[in-house]
Design a protein around this motif. Sequence first.
Motif, PDB file in Angstrom:
ATOM      1  N   GLY A   1      33.913  40.968  41.084  1.00 53.08           N
ATOM      2  CA  GLY A   1      34.617  40.690  42.328  1.00 53.08           C
ATOM      3  C   GLY A   1      36.050  40.233  42.197  1.00 53.08           C
ATOM      4  N   GLN A   2      36.703  40.503  41.067  1.00 59.55           N
ATOM      5  CA  GLN A   2      38.093  40.112  40.909  1.00 59.55           C
ATOM      6  C   GLN A   2      38.904  41.280  40.355  1.00 59.55           C
ATOM      7  OE1 GLN A   2      38.285  36.501  38.520  1.00 59.55           O
ATOM      8  NE2 GLN A   2      38.019  35.242  40.344  1.00 59.55           N
ATOM      9  N   ILE A   3      40.241  41.140  40.417  1.00 64.34           N
ATOM     10  CA  ILE A   3      41.149  42.129  39.839  1.00 64.34           C
ATOM     11  C   ILE A   3      41.735  41.541  38.565  1.00 64.34           C
ATOM     12  CG2 ILE A   3      43.219  43.507  40.187  1.00 64.34           C
ATOM     13  CD1 ILE A   3      42.723  43.415  43.167  1.00 64.34           C
ATOM     14  N   TYR A   4      41.543  42.254  37.466  1.00 66.25           N
ATOM     15  CA  TYR A   4      42.030  41.809  36.161  1.00 66.25           C
ATOM     16  C   TYR A   4      43.146  42.726  35.689  1.00 66.25           C
ATOM     17  CZ  TYR A   4      37.832  38.879  35.776  1.00 66.25           C
ATOM     18  OH  TYR A   4      36.851  37.933  35.985  1.00 66.25           O
ATOM     19  N   GLY A   5      44.177  42.134  35.129  1.00 67.59           N
ATOM     20  CA  GLY A   5      45.285  42.906  34.602  1.00 67.59           C
ATOM     21  C   GLY A   5      45.405  42.770  33.101  1.00 67.59           C
ATOM     22  N   PHE A   6      45.484  43.905  32.412  1.00 69.28           N
ATOM     23  CA  PHE A   6      45.780  43.931  30.981  1.00 69.28           C
ATOM     24  C   PHE A   6      47.296  44.080  30.841  1.00 69.28           C
ATOM     25  CE2 PHE A   6      41.855  45.333  28.359  1.00 69.28           C
ATOM     26  CZ  PHE A   6      41.126  44.297  28.913  1.00 69.28           C
ATOM     27  N   LEU A   7      47.932  43.062  30.332  1.00 66.82           N
ATOM     28  CA  LEU A   7      49.376  43.052  30.205  1.00 66.82           C
ATOM     29  C   LEU A   7      49.755  43.025  28.733  1.00 66.82           C
ATOM     30  CD1 LEU A   7      52.132  42.794  31.657  1.00 66.82           C
ATOM     31  CD2 LEU A   7      51.818  40.315  31.607  1.00 66.82           C
TER      32      LEU A   7
END
Length: 348
Positions: free
Chosen positions: A27-33
């Motif tokens: 239920g979340q948005i994850y960013g690979f940076l």
Amino acid sequence: MIEIEHLTKVYGTHEAVSDLSFRVESGQIYGFLGPNGAGKSTTMNIMTGCLSATSGQVCIDGYDIFEEPQKAKKLIGYLPEHPPLYPNETPLEYLRFVGEAKGLRGEELERQIGEVVAQTKIESVQGRRICTLSKGFQQRVGIAQALLGNPSIIVLDEPTVGLDPIQIIEIRALIKELGHRHTVIFSSHILSEVQNICDQILILSKGHLVAFDTPENLERQMLRSNEISLVTEASPDEALHILCQVEGVTDSQLSPREDGLLQIHLSSDCDDLTALCRRLFFAFAGQNRALLELSSKKASLEDVFLELTEQNDALPQAPEDPKAPESSKSPQGPESSQNFEERQGSDQ
């Protein structure tokens, strides 16, 4: 939910991913940076079962991606960096093929195609050949195929690369919308993109996970303090006396210049830098000492990124065993994946 434990990928003598361990909640948005070559795409390809691992474990909602690939892959929709589109087909033809490869049939297939077409807003181009579509619409078609099968996890690798500013804004809005229904993981090297969209950020550098937190916590906990730079005609002793009376200054560095002026760099944990600059101005004016320059710099995610990736430059690289097998596990995809590759080969 995704659990990754001690994931490592070695290509010959190059360690692309090094001992990654983290957990992704639903239920979340994850960013690979991370910068180019940080290991983002390699990690995503392993997570989705498209690439084997040298060592480590990946579990998708309890299913090992290597041991139970069919069950794990049903939970994932994936858009690679280069979308696997068939240029001579229309979006509807392509989505129908992908849906059948995912096991959808009849009314359910048509219903889901209609839903993802509407969700990605490609109704106006659904009957045109994909090769005639703009890069932005092609990305939308790629996202639409990832949504077929209603997977709980959507993985997007560099979804805005090569798009114009308007297309980037539209894809970002689409990703935010997807976050209301799915767990979304996407990679980028654009700092503002990750900061504006994501609930959690993972920063990779040279195959290592160097940070995993919310954007707010990364800015608050991992940055140097906010900075103020000033130049004054006061002497070092006079400047120290004045600075001791100003609330919000946590550290100071004084550097006398050859022209007789004093350069001062200040650190502060104060959120309102404008108010602090005002206090500094009146404090020096009250002692009849002029400020000839005064500037401030507020902490940003870009500083976090640069600080963490530069620190990782000094990390020792793990010694590699030239006799070690290239892969200790080989994920076997569902039968439809084989058909997909055969179809792609026949198009070339």
